[in-house]
Scaffold this motif. Structure first.
Motif, short mmCIF file in Angstrom:
data_model
loop_
_atom_site.label_atom_id
_atom_site.label_comp_id
_atom_site.label_asym_id
_atom_site.label_seq_id
_atom_site.Cartn_x
_atom_site.Cartn_y
_atom_site.Cartn_z
N GLY A 1 0.82 -1.21 0.00
CA GLY A 1 0.00 0.00 0.00
C GLY A 1 0.85 1.26 0.00
O GLY A 1 0.55 2.23 -0.70
N ILE A 2 1.93 1.25 0.78
CA ILE A 2 2.83 2.41 0.82
C ILE A 2 3.47 2.62 -0.55
O ILE A 2 3.54 3.75 -1.05
CB ILE A 2 3.91 2.22 1.90
CG1 ILE A 2 3.28 2.22 3.29
CG2 ILE A 2 4.96 3.33 1.80
CD1 ILE A 2 4.24 1.86 4.40
N GLN B 1 10.51 7.24 -5.32
CA GLN B 1 10.28 5.86 -5.72
C GLN B 1 11.62 5.14 -5.91
O GLN B 1 11.80 4.00 -5.44
CB GLN B 1 9.47 5.80 -7.01
CG GLN B 1 9.30 4.38 -7.57
CD GLN B 1 8.70 4.39 -8.96
OE1 GLN B 1 8.08 5.37 -9.36
NE2 GLN B 1 8.89 3.31 -9.70
N GLU C 1 1.23 6.42 -7.04
CA GLU C 1 -0.01 7.05 -7.48
C GLU C 1 -0.07 8.53 -7.13
O GLU C 1 -0.83 9.28 -7.74
CB GLU C 1 -1.22 6.32 -6.87
CG GLU C 1 -1.41 4.90 -7.36
CD GLU C 1 -1.73 4.85 -8.85
OE1 GLU C 1 -2.54 5.66 -9.31
OE2 GLU C 1 -1.15 3.98 -9.54
N ALA C 2 0.70 8.96 -6.12
CA ALA C 2 0.64 10.36 -5.69
C ALA C 2 1.16 11.30 -6.77
O ALA C 2 0.75 12.47 -6.83
CB ALA C 2 1.45 10.54 -4.40
N ILE D 1 2.32 1.63 -3.49
CA ILE D 1 1.30 2.09 -4.44
C ILE D 1 1.01 3.58 -4.23
O ILE D 1 0.88 4.35 -5.20
CB ILE D 1 0.00 1.27 -4.27
CG1 ILE D 1 0.23 -0.17 -4.74
CG2 ILE D 1 -1.14 1.90 -5.06
CD1 ILE D 1 -0.96 -1.08 -4.49
N SER D 2 0.93 4.01 -2.98
CA SER D 2 0.64 5.42 -2.67
C SER D 2 1.71 6.34 -3.22
O SER D 2 1.42 7.41 -3.76
CB SER D 2 0.52 5.60 -1.15
OG SER D 2 -0.55 4.82 -0.63
N VAL D 3 2.97 5.91 -3.08
CA VAL D 3 4.08 6.73 -3.59
C VAL D 3 3.98 6.88 -5.10
O VAL D 3 4.16 7.97 -5.65
CB VAL D 3 5.43 6.10 -3.19
CG1 VAL D 3 6.58 6.81 -3.92
CG2 VAL D 3 5.64 6.19 -1.69
#
Length: 299
Positions: free
Chosen positions: A231-232, A248, A238-239, A234-236
């Motif tokens: 999740g972390i 990244q 997608e942000a 993906i968040s990086v």
């Protein structure tokens, strides 16, 4: 929703469900509440651990490190960073030492630093404790090192904490990938490894006389750690921050250092230093590596 994101979410859910399922097997079987298993059981787990080591080795050398070096190299070039200092390798070293230091802190807090040399994630065989005969040590070969005088709830909690830290960084490696094939390959590596770990953790908790409710709680929280890392990651991605690509790439380097640590300091040394069936163990390492190499070639 992008196909890549769907694959990552599928990996997140799959890891969560399968880890929970495998971790709760010992709690449902009387055999594991009373014993660590037969010699056949231990040898089988050892072979699976060697297979996982081969899978991790391939994921580390053929996927994570090459992709990270490519990404960080492109990012440094885009930012006109020109230096003779090996920045890429230094970031991987930071990931390596970060996990090493965290594990040593956990060991020190649990009071085990002077009593056993095996890391909490170790799959060692016959590590000395300063007590017991050589036969006793050989008979205790198993994937979570068990000191018969160390079945305490506190030590089990410290074991759980150390393994959870590893799992977050493993999941991070999945969440930061940019190709579906790489997500699947790394997910396979983590799933094989984590299945062994959560199974052994559950056995250790049961032997430590931890109440069934807390066994369920420990296994449940541990199962969520890799999905949390995914999740972390993906968040990086997608942000889409202004410095998101650099963040990244740096996180990929830290994750690569974690994989190096797990592969070369956790799995392979403790299995290969064991005298039981060394050639078969090498065969299983090669099998795991070959399967992942074939997947990478096809992909």
């Amino acid at each position: 929703m992008e196909y890549l994101l769907k694959v990552k979410l599928g990996a997140l859910v799959g890891l969560l469900i399968l880890t929970l399922f495998i971790g709760l097997i010992p709690a449902r079987m009387k055999w594991f509440r009373e014993t660590s298993g037969t010699e056949t059981h231990k040898v089988l787990l050892s072979f699976i651990s060697c297979f996982a080591g081969g899978v991790f080795l391939a994921a580390c050398l053929l996927d994570i490190i090459p992709d990270y070096l490519s990404d960080i190299g492109a990012e440094l070039e885009a930012r006109a960073v020109d230096t003779d200092f090996p920045v890429q390798e230094f970031i991987m070293a930071l990931g390596f030492f970060m996990v090493l230091i965290l594990e040593r802190i956990v060991l020190n807090c649990s009071g085990q630093s002077g009593e056993e040399s095996a890391p909490l994630l170790g799959h060692g065989h016959g590590h000395g404790h300063g007590h017991g005969t050589a036969g006793d040590l050989e008979g205790s070969s198993q994937h979570v090192h068990v000191d018969k005088q160390a079945h305490s709830s506190f030590r089990s909690f410290m074991l759980f904490l150390s393994l959870s830290l590893h799992s977050v960084f493993e999941g991070l490696a999945i969440g930061l990938q940019s190709k579906e094939s790489q997500v699947l390959q790394i997910c396979i590596a983590i799933l094989v490894h984590k299945s062994i770990i959560v199974f052994s953790l559950s056995v250790k908790l049961l032997q430590s006389a931890v109440k069934p409710f807390w066994v369920l709680a420990y296994v449940g929280v541990f199962a969520m750690m890799s999905p949390l890392g995914i999740g972390i990651g993906i968040s990086v991605m997608e942000a889409k921050l202004e410095s998101g690509t650099l963040i990244q790439a740096v996180l990929e380097g830290l994750a690569a250092g974690t994989f190096i640590y797990i592969t070369f300091l956790e799995i392979l040394p403790h299995e290969l230093n064991s005298p039981e069936k060394p050639l078969l163990k090498v065969l299983f390492i090669l099998l795991g590596f070959s399967i992942m190499a074939a997947l990478a070639f096809i992909g």
